[in-house]
Scaffold this active site. Structure first.
Site, PDB file in Angstrom:
ATOM      1  N   ASP A 425       0.852  -1.201   0.000  1.00 57.86           N
ATOM      2  CA  ASP A 425       0.000   0.000   0.000  1.00 57.86           C
ATOM      3  C   ASP A 425       0.883   1.245   0.000  1.00 57.86           C
ATOM      4  O   ASP A 425       2.102   1.160   0.173  1.00 57.86           O
ATOM      5  CB  ASP A 425      -0.902  -0.066   1.254  1.00 57.86           C
ATOM      6  CG  ASP A 425      -1.941   1.029   1.257  1.00 57.86           C
ATOM      7  OD1 ASP A 425      -2.309   1.516   0.175  1.00 57.86           O
ATOM      8  OD2 ASP A 425      -2.391   1.408   2.356  1.00 57.86           O
ATOM      9  N   GLU A 428       2.434   4.969  -4.140  1.00 57.28           N
ATOM     10  CA  GLU A 428       2.391   5.873  -5.324  1.00 57.28           C
ATOM     11  C   GLU A 428       3.693   6.647  -5.491  1.00 57.28           C
ATOM     12  O   GLU A 428       4.007   6.964  -6.654  1.00 57.28           O
ATOM     13  CB  GLU A 428       1.220   6.854  -5.186  1.00 57.28           C
ATOM     14  CG  GLU A 428      -0.140   6.210  -5.242  1.00 57.28           C
ATOM     15  CD  GLU A 428      -0.450   5.321  -4.026  1.00 57.28           C
ATOM     16  OE1 GLU A 428      -0.081   5.724  -2.915  1.00 57.28           O
ATOM     17  OE2 GLU A 428      -1.013   4.239  -4.217  1.00 57.28           O
ATOM     18  N   ASP A 499      -8.929   3.671  -2.054  1.00 62.29           N
ATOM     19  CA  ASP A 499      -9.882   4.162  -1.056  1.00 62.29           C
ATOM     20  C   ASP A 499     -11.174   4.678  -1.682  1.00 62.29           C
ATOM     21  O   ASP A 499     -11.363   5.886  -1.834  1.00 62.29           O
ATOM     22  CB  ASP A 499      -9.223   5.233  -0.195  1.00 62.29           C
ATOM     23  CG  ASP A 499      -8.035   4.657   0.570  1.00 62.29           C
ATOM     24  OD1 ASP A 499      -7.908   3.414   0.613  1.00 62.29           O
ATOM     25  OD2 ASP A 499      -7.242   5.443   1.108  1.00 62.29           O
TER      26      ASP A 499
END
Ligand code: GLC
Length: 770
Positions: A425, A428, A499
């Site tokens: 997670d 990015e 999300d």
């Protein structure tokens, strides 16, 4: 491409055509009859691809072109609307590329049908900036036209008035992306994503274009920040541009969407067959804050008879959010809970973020600092610092093999503890103190570069590090789930869409978003069922589990601070509906598994938009609320509150309701009763679909029988069965059956392959819809 200057000369060598223009060179390579690369080295002489690796090229070379011919042409005469121009023409066994003397590149079928022609006019960007943004631009000495048109890499292509666009990874919005604009810059934005969002967590610059009677793909392989305008500023063209890098365009032919997807995944790689259990149901919550919490949830699933494979470990299990540590205070001794729940069939899946806490004495910080494994400041004097969950943190520089190996060593330690899968997670990468400056220093293997180039492949490299380590160490097919990705990451990871929120329109968006990910090479994908942020409602959760029933990544997940999202929190009715659909998922598991096995061969996803199989049917071009599972099931979920009757569209052919067996003629809309707990599903006439018996989890008992769901016509099925965990199937260790079922249910079985050590089924039975 513009600004090339005049063509000077050209040379053909093997599959490659090198053309010299006044200002630049252009290299056209026919990788296969249907995959043609156009390379303009603006920034580097080599491709430096992250999506197409050496091993991918080797695989592609096996289906190399049947012929490559090059000749000079005086003009194009096929009446395609382009003015006659002289240039060079390259032909493969299937396609023709014409490069004009000015450097414009047009793609045709061999028969001369124009597939994609470069736009010859000037691009006229729409000015969408607000007054303050305009002021800022002016203050910086720029004009609007500069900012849009001043990019070094550009490709503007003419489009037909009725052309449709699909693809681009996880972007929000509708299936058909025409008239929207997008950016490729991996972005973690916690607000409620909507169809005007230009970028999300993944960058997959692969576009599928569908015109009348044909389709083709454009894959712009460039990791820098890039942009697509798909006929928004002008319906006559689509425009691609990038802040830096090369024009590295793969034109992908194939005529049909299916073939284009097959060719794209031949080039960038296909998702490996996952372990069987990973396709089962998963439960998660950020905020399961102790062993007790996890244990109670796990036990409740068993008690209520809702199948479940894992209760996943979000960041709460770590000690102060330090990656590769364990919060003993709340979770007990490392590995103990895994063992305890393992006895009940639970597989541990743990989250690992990249951000490494800066703290003297913490082993990851010490090792990373000493090894020089972190991103560096722009002047390369110190490790770069930002903040994520643990506070101040460094970012591992995953572009280097030594850093991936270091990370992999710690992944192996998790495997030693019993961890069965890893969830990556915040890659990015996310950062709480503003974005990482573009000039932060990192490496692409030995080559020093900056975050400008590496940003969009940060998650890709992290997933690769994790996958390679797990594969090598355990010999099993790793499940790595990643939030950030680039084109080609599908070789290493499954994805979820990050999300989302407990909103009805996010439930609706799930369908085009997952279909799109599938078309971009990500067959194992899912959304957070029930919605991650905000509070779900009983009706929303019930409809969400219905709609997700055929998801390949099938997980309920919610955020800390939102109401708990386990089904039993919403009473008996929701729990019963939930159980019904999770059980149904398990019954169809062998069908999903068959499709995943076929995907390794054909690149096609499990969840498919109708347009993939009904390209001649205009109704399907932007049909956002239905999907196919493989070719044999059509699913029409209810995604609107209060709706109890659904308008369903069935394409050509005859279809049978899964629930009642009612027969429907296709190519028409009709109304179907859909009370809460009832999701319309249809079986295509002539299908045979494999089904398992009920189970609480994969591994609960040997799977010794298979059911064959058939329509009254009967049909045939090629069905795959293996041990479900390792790679021995690649050496032939699998059973392959062919079942021919006639209209009376009489069945003939042919063994097409026999495994060394996978016990064939003892029983089979036919379930006939009528
Ligand atoms: C991010 C993830 C989410 C996770 C949370 C805490 O928001 O997208 O899935 O639960 O971080 O780790």
């Amino acid at each position: 491409m513009k600004d090339m200057g005049k063509l000077i000369d050209w040379k053909k060598k093997g599959n490659e055509l090198r053309i010299r223009f006044e200002h630049r060179e252009m290299i056209i390579t026919a990788l296969t009859d249907e995959i043609i690369n156009v390379f303009v080295p603006i920034w580097s002489d080599e491709h430096r691809s992250k999506a197409v690796e050496e091993s991918d090229l080797k695989r592609v070379a096996k289906s190399g072109p049947t012929s490559v011919d090059v000749k000079a042409v005086e003009e194009i005469k096929e009446g395609n609307g382009l003015r006659p121009e002289a240039g060079v023409e390259l032909r493969t066994g299937k396609l023709k590329v014409k490069i004009s003397n000015e450097g414009c590149v047009d793609f045709y079928t061999l028969e001369g049908k124009l597939l994609s022609g470069e736009y010859r006019g000037e691009r006229k960007p729409i000015i969408t900036l607000g007054i303050w943004e305009m002021e800022l631009l002016k203050a910086e000495g720029h004009t609007v036209a500069d900012t849009v048109l001043g990019k070094p890499v550009n490709d503007v292509r003419a489009v037909d008035p009725d052309e449709h666009f699909y693809g681009l990874g996880d972007k929000m919005g509708l299936l058909d992306k025409r008239s929207y604009e997008y950016e490729n810059w991996n972005t973690d934005d916690p607000s409620a994503h909507n169809e005007q969002y230009r970028s999300l967590y993944k960058s997959v610059p692969f576009l599928i274009c569908k015109k009348k009677e044909c389709a083709y793909g454009l894959f712009y392989d460039n990791t820098f920040h890039s942009y697509f305008d798909l006929g928004k500023e002008n319906p006559e063209y689509m425009a691609y541009s990038a802040e830096d890098g090369n024009l590295d365009l793969y034109f992908i032919g194939g005529e049909s969407i299916k073939k284009v997807v097959g060719n794209y995944t031949l080039l960038t790689g296909r998702a490996p067959l996952p372990q069987l259990w990973t396709l089962g149901y998963h439960q998660c919550r950020w905020g399961y804050s102790s062993a007790k919490d996890i244990r109670e949830v796990a036990e409740k699933f068993r008690e209520l008879g809702i199948p479940c494979e894992s209760v996943q470990y979000d960041i709460d299990y770590m000690d102060g959010y330090r990656v590769f540590t364990w919060n003993e205070k709340d979770y007990g001794k490392p590995g103990e809970l895994f063992k305890e729940l393992g006895a009940k069939g639970y597989k541990p899946v743990v989250i690992i973020d990249p951000g490494t806490k800066r703290e003297k004495g913490y082993f990851m910080y010490e090792e990373g600092t000493e090894g020089g494994f972190f991103f560096r400041n722009s002047d390369d004097t110190e490790d770069y610092v930002n903040a994520v969950w643990p506070g101040e943190a460094n970012y591992p520089d995953f572009g280097r093999k030594e850093v991936r190996d270091w990370w992999g060593k710690h992944i192996n330690e998790l495997c030693d503890m019993g961890v069965a899968a890893i969830w990556n997670d915040m890659n990015e990468p996310a950062s709480f103190n503003g974005p990482l400056p573009l000039d932060v220093v990192g490496y692409d293997e030995e080559r020093k570069t900056t975050h400008r180039e590496l940003h969009n492949v940060y998650g890709h490299f992290m997933a690769k590090a994790t996958y390679d380590a797990m594969k090598e160490y355990t010999g099993k097919r790793p499940l790595v789930i990643t939030r950030a990705a680039y084109a080609g990451t599908q070789k290493y990871a499954a994805v979820w869409t990050g999300d989302n929120q407990s909103l009805w329109f996010h439930l609706a968006m799930m369908i085009p978003q997952l279909c799109t990910l599938g078309m971009c090479g990500y067959p194992v994908c899912g959304v957070d069922i029930g919605g991650f942020g905000a509070d779900t409602t009983p009706e929303l959760l019930a409809r969400w589990i219905e709609a997700s029933c055929f998801s390949t990544f099938f997980r309920n997940h919610s955020a800390n601070g939102c109401i708990r999202q386990e089904p039993w929190k919403f009473g008996k009715e929701v729990t019963d509906i939930y159980r019904k659909y999770v059980k149904l998922h398990y019954r169809f598991l062998p069908y999903i598994y068959d499709l995943m096995h076929e995907e390794e061969e054909n690149g096609l996803p499990v969840m498919r938009p109708l347009v993939m199989h009904y390209e001649d049917d205009e109704v399907t071009y932007n049909l956002n609320d239905e999907f196919l599972v493989g070719e044999k099931l059509l699913v029409a979920p209810v995604v609107t509150p209060g709706e109890r009757v659904r308008k369903v569209y069935l394409p050509e052919g005859t279809w049978y309701s899964l629930w009642t067996g009612a027969k429907h003629r296709g190519r028409r809309f009709f109304l179907e009763e859909a009370p809460l707990g009832h999701m319309p599903v249809y079986v295509k006439a002539g299908s045979v679909i494999p089904m398992y018996e009920e189970m609480s989890y994969v591994g609960e008992k040997p799977i010794d029988r298979i059911s064959l769901l058939t329509t009254p016509e009967g049909g045939s099925l090629v069905h795959y069965q293996d041990g479900g965990e390792d790679f021995s199937y690649r050496e032939g260790n699998y059973n392959l059956y062919r079942f021919d079922v006639d209209g009376t249910g009489k069945t003939e079985i042919t063994m097409l392959n026999e495994a060394q050590d996978v016990k064939p089924y003892d029983y089979f039975r036919v379930i006939r819809l009528h």
